[in-house]
Design a protein around this motif. Structure first.
Motif, PDB file in Angstrom:
ATOM      1  N   ASN A  13      28.482  33.020 -21.290  1.00 36.10           N
ATOM      2  CA  ASN A  13      27.201  33.475 -21.801  1.00 36.10           C
ATOM      3  C   ASN A  13      27.198  33.670 -23.204  1.00 36.10           C
ATOM      4  O   ASN A  13      28.028  33.852 -23.843  1.00 36.10           O
ATOM      5  N   ARG A  14      25.944  33.704 -23.629  1.00 41.35           N
ATOM      6  CA  ARG A  14      25.764  34.004 -25.044  1.00 41.35           C
ATOM      7  C   ARG A  14      25.126  35.557 -24.951  1.00 41.35           C
ATOM      8  O   ARG A  14      24.211  35.629 -24.245  1.00 41.35           O
ATOM      9  N   ILE A  15      25.590  36.594 -25.726  1.00 44.99           N
ATOM     10  CA  ILE A  15      25.108  37.788 -25.555  1.00 44.99           C
ATOM     11  C   ILE A  15      24.480  37.962 -27.110  1.00 44.99           C
ATOM     12  O   ILE A  15      25.364  38.117 -27.920  1.00 44.99           O
ATOM     13  N   ASP A  16      23.286  38.319 -27.143  1.00 41.93           N
ATOM     14  CA  ASP A  16      22.833  38.788 -28.422  1.00 41.93           C
ATOM     15  C   ASP A  16      22.622  40.266 -28.392  1.00 41.93           C
ATOM     16  O   ASP A  16      22.117  41.232 -27.454  1.00 41.93           O
ATOM     17  N   PHE A  17      22.800  40.787 -29.487  1.00 40.54           N
ATOM     18  CA  PHE A  17      22.575  42.382 -29.632  1.00 40.54           C
ATOM     19  C   PHE A  17      21.551  42.729 -30.879  1.00 40.54           C
ATOM     20  O   PHE A  17      21.424  42.001 -31.904  1.00 40.54           O
ATOM     21  N   SER A  18      20.891  43.727 -30.820  1.00 38.35           N
ATOM     22  CA  SER A  18      20.039  44.141 -31.702  1.00 38.35           C
ATOM     23  C   SER A  18      19.640  45.683 -31.478  1.00 38.35           C
ATOM     24  O   SER A  18      20.427  46.248 -30.756  1.00 38.35           O
ATOM     25  N   GLN A  19      18.960  46.257 -32.490  1.00 35.97           N
ATOM     26  CA  GLN A  19      18.555  47.640 -32.506  1.00 35.97           C
ATOM     27  C   GLN A  19      17.954  47.976 -31.237  1.00 35.97           C
ATOM     28  O   GLN A  19      17.723  49.245 -30.717  1.00 35.97           O
ATOM     29  N   ASP A  20      17.203  46.898 -30.511  1.00 37.81           N
ATOM     30  CA  ASP A  20      16.428  47.043 -29.346  1.00 37.81           C
ATOM     31  C   ASP A  20      17.342  47.023 -28.193  1.00 37.81           C
ATOM     32  O   ASP A  20      16.747  47.227 -27.080  1.00 37.81           O
ATOM     33  N   GLY A  21      18.668  46.658 -28.180  1.00 33.61           N
ATOM     34  CA  GLY A  21      19.350  46.592 -27.056  1.00 33.61           C
ATOM     35  C   GLY A  21      20.181  44.849 -26.906  1.00 33.61           C
ATOM     36  O   GLY A  21      20.491  44.497 -28.031  1.00 33.61           O
ATOM     37  N   TYR A  22      20.298  44.665 -25.758  1.00 36.16           N
ATOM     38  CA  TYR A  22      21.025  43.092 -25.881  1.00 36.16           C
ATOM     39  C   TYR A  22      20.452  42.090 -24.853  1.00 36.16           C
ATOM     40  O   TYR A  22      19.820  42.839 -23.878  1.00 36.16           O
ATOM     41  N   LYS A  23      20.623  41.007 -24.965  1.00 40.17           N
ATOM     42  CA  LYS A  23      20.124  40.036 -24.162  1.00 40.17           C
ATOM     43  C   LYS A  23      21.324  39.072 -23.553  1.00 40.17           C
ATOM     44  O   LYS A  23      22.095  38.678 -24.731  1.00 40.17           O
ATOM     45  N   VAL A  24      21.609  38.927 -22.288  1.00 39.87           N
ATOM     46  CA  VAL A  24      22.700  38.010 -21.741  1.00 39.87           C
ATOM     47  C   VAL A  24      21.724  36.514 -21.517  1.00 39.87           C
ATOM     48  O   VAL A  24      20.983  36.530 -20.537  1.00 39.87           O
ATOM     49  N   SER A  25      22.427  35.460 -21.922  1.00 42.53           N
ATOM     50  CA  SER A  25      21.870  34.292 -21.795  1.00 42.53           C
ATOM     51  C   SER A  25      22.947  33.431 -21.276  1.00 42.53           C
ATOM     52  O   SER A  25      23.852  32.956 -22.068  1.00 42.53           O
ATOM     53  N   PRO A  26      22.862  32.789 -20.007  1.00 39.34           N
ATOM     54  CA  PRO A  26      23.882  31.893 -19.596  1.00 39.34           C
ATOM     55  C   PRO A  26      24.012  30.630 -20.438  1.00 39.34           C
ATOM     56  O   PRO A  26      22.811  30.338 -20.821  1.00 39.34           O
ATOM     57  N   ILE A  27      25.013  30.078 -21.011  1.00 36.56           N
ATOM     58  CA  ILE A  27      25.113  28.769 -21.642  1.00 36.56           C
ATOM     59  C   ILE A  27      24.779  27.556 -20.564  1.00 36.56           C
ATOM     60  O   ILE A  27      25.693  27.645 -19.507  1.00 36.56           O
ATOM     61  N   ILE A  28      23.966  26.795 -20.659  1.00 33.71           N
ATOM     62  CA  ILE A  28      23.547  25.881 -19.936  1.00 33.71           C
ATOM     63  C   ILE A  28      24.257  24.571 -20.131  1.00 33.71           C
ATOM     64  O   ILE A  28      23.719  23.901 -20.980  1.00 33.71           O
ATOM     65  N   ILE A  29      25.394  24.265 -19.146  1.00 30.48           N
ATOM     66  CA  ILE A  29      25.837  22.913 -19.294  1.00 30.48           C
ATOM     67  C   ILE A  29      26.138  22.479 -17.939  1.00 30.48           C
ATOM     68  O   ILE A  29      26.253  23.324 -17.167  1.00 30.48           O
ATOM     69  N   SER A  30      26.427  21.114 -17.877  1.00 29.26           N
ATOM     70  CA  SER A  30      26.732  20.655 -16.898  1.00 29.26           C
ATOM     71  C   SER A  30      28.141  21.102 -16.063  1.00 29.26           C
ATOM     72  O   SER A  30      28.999  21.592 -17.035  1.00 29.26           O
ATOM     73  N   PRO A  31      28.239  21.192 -14.751  1.00 30.84           N
ATOM     74  CA  PRO A  31      29.725  21.652 -14.120  1.00 30.84           C
ATOM     75  C   PRO A  31      30.883  20.804 -14.773  1.00 30.84           C
ATOM     76  O   PRO A  31      31.905  21.318 -14.973  1.00 30.84           O
ATOM     77  N   GLU A  32      30.436  19.334 -14.932  1.00 36.06           N
ATOM     78  CA  GLU A  32      31.498  18.662 -15.534  1.00 36.06           C
ATOM     79  C   GLU A  32      32.182  18.993 -16.798  1.00 36.06           C
ATOM     80  O   GLU A  32      33.149  19.027 -17.127  1.00 36.06           O
ATOM     81  N   ARG A  33      30.953  19.307 -17.623  1.00 28.42           N
ATOM     82  CA  ARG A  33      31.373  19.644 -19.126  1.00 28.42           C
ATOM     83  C   ARG A  33      32.040  20.984 -19.050  1.00 28.42           C
ATOM     84  O   ARG A  33      32.745  21.205 -19.997  1.00 28.42           O
ATOM     85  N   LYS A  34      31.490  21.800 -18.219  1.00 30.42           N
ATOM     86  CA  LYS A  34      32.128  23.246 -18.090  1.00 30.42           C
ATOM     87  C   LYS A  34      33.576  23.075 -17.754  1.00 30.42           C
ATOM     88  O   LYS A  34      34.559  23.872 -18.100  1.00 30.42           O
ATOM     89  N   ARG A  35      33.897  22.242 -16.628  1.00 29.61           N
ATOM     90  CA  ARG A  35      35.214  22.048 -16.298  1.00 29.61           C
ATOM     91  C   ARG A  35      36.078  21.395 -17.295  1.00 29.61           C
ATOM     92  O   ARG A  35      37.469  21.578 -17.660  1.00 29.61           O
ATOM     93  N   GLU A  36      35.497  20.433 -18.079  1.00 33.47           N
ATOM     94  CA  GLU A  36      36.092  19.824 -19.271  1.00 33.47           C
ATOM     95  C   GLU A  36      36.670  20.972 -20.046  1.00 33.47           C
ATOM     96  O   GLU A  36      37.788  20.867 -20.730  1.00 33.47           O
ATOM     97  N   LEU A  37      35.759  21.726 -20.582  1.00 34.72           N
ATOM     98  CA  LEU A  37      36.108  22.800 -21.601  1.00 34.72           C
ATOM     99  C   LEU A  37      37.418  23.546 -20.943  1.00 34.72           C
ATOM    100  O   LEU A  37      38.312  23.924 -21.805  1.00 34.72           O
TER     101      LEU A  37
END
Length: 337
Positions: free
Chosen positions: A158-182
């Protein structure tokens, strides 16, 4: 009886920008993932055959009759906060504590999840993260950021963003193949020693006031890293090179982050073919993570043969209850509680 399973996390970019003193003014973000090494928390009510009311097993064993007797700060504060009584709690872990992988926060999330389940209450991932942050940062008054509790609760890359209003969790959208390669290009080594991250975090927080420019750059590197991962036409080797850059940048924030021994291990891995890496967590010891081309991995393992190599796979689930058997048990409060 309740058993929870909570993953550990590795943070790639943005560490340090998850401190309230920074993100409340500038914003912040981290790019991190959880992986298949876990802590397990077992909680049940203690049968009334003993001359103590609560039994705790972690690196120590405690048998107590009141909150005040509990030595473990997180357990003591959580039990008092949630009004838990007559508890038997056991903690087990795949990896050692104080090792830069967010172990204390994973424990906090897993313990709170178990406590809520034992009380018959549902707690979603955001509540668990929020409550673990409150437990560690406010009730226990421990220095540090807030990324670990969020990562352990939500799970995934995930990418997790922080601010004075709180936080937001955003999954990194990549293919399963690229994720396995990483995943296949990352190598994890235990340096053989660790320190209490809160001690290092206190030093880091003090020095951060003078390192705003470095932290702002680390913040923007999260954008660069995300673009590398999500652009299938970009070589993942660039991710490794960016790790090397952010490691050098982070070392300039606090003298406690690295030591001579860790620097020497890092240099050996780089000379053996790693493209980049970093020390995970607050610093001072724990685990070194490297991005290594497949054809160079055996050389890196040989160069770091004195350190333990720990294979791993990314995971996506975050905290979960793996055993749930509610009890019909009416607790008796501690005397004077």
């Amino acid at each position: 009886m309740i058993i929870t399973q909570t993953p550990f996390r590795m943070s790639f970019f943005g560490g340090g920008t998850d401190f309230a003193g920074f993100y409340n003014e500038h914003g912040g973000a981290v790019l991190s993932t959880t992986f298949d090494k876990y802590c397990y928390v077992t909680v049940r009510h203690l049968p009334r055959f003993f001359d103590y009311k609560t039994h705790l097993t972690y690196s120590k064993t405690e048998q107590v009759n009141s909150y005040e007797e509990i030595q473990h700060p997180a357990i003591r504060n959580a039990m008092q906060w949630l009004d838990m009584h007559e508890i038997r709690l056991t903690y087990e872990s795949d990896l050692p504590a104080r090792s830069g992988l967010g172990t204390s926060s994973s424990f906090a999330v897993g313990m709170l999840s178990a406590f809520y389940a034992l009380k018959g209450q549902y707690a979603d991932k955001r509540k668990l993260a929020d409550d673990a942050i409150y437990l560690e940062r406010t009730l226990c008054n421990e220095a540090g950021g807030i990324q670990d509790q969020i990562a352990a609760s939500f799970g995934g890359l995930n990418r997790i963003d922080f601010s004075q209003d709180g936080y937001k969790v955003s999954p990194i959208i990549i293919s399963p193949e690229r994720k396995r390669e990483l995943n296949s290009h990352l190598m994890l080594f235990f340096t053989g020693f660790s320190r209490f991250s809160s001690d290092i975090q206190k030093s880091t927080e003090k020095s951060m006031k003078d390192k705003t420019q470095q932290l702002l750059e680390m913040y923007h590197l999260v954008d660069d890293a995300e673009k590398i991962l999500t652009n299938k036409n970009t070589s993942l080797d660039e991710f490794g090179k960016l790790l090397d850059y952010t490691w050098k940048l982070k070392r300039g924030i606090s003298s406690g982050i690295s030591t001579g021994s860790i620097d020497e291990q890092y240099d050996r891995a780089m000379k053996a073919g790693a493209l980049g890496g970093k020390l995970l967590g607050a610093g001072g010891g724990g685990f070194l993570l490297f991005y290594v081309p497949l054809e160079k991995q055996q050389q890196v393992r040989e160069a770091l043969k004195d350190q333990m190599y720990v294979p791993f796979k990314f995971e996506n689930d975050g905290n979960k209850i793996i055993f749930y058997q509610p009890e019909d048990f009416k607790t008796v409060s501690y005397k004077g509680q």
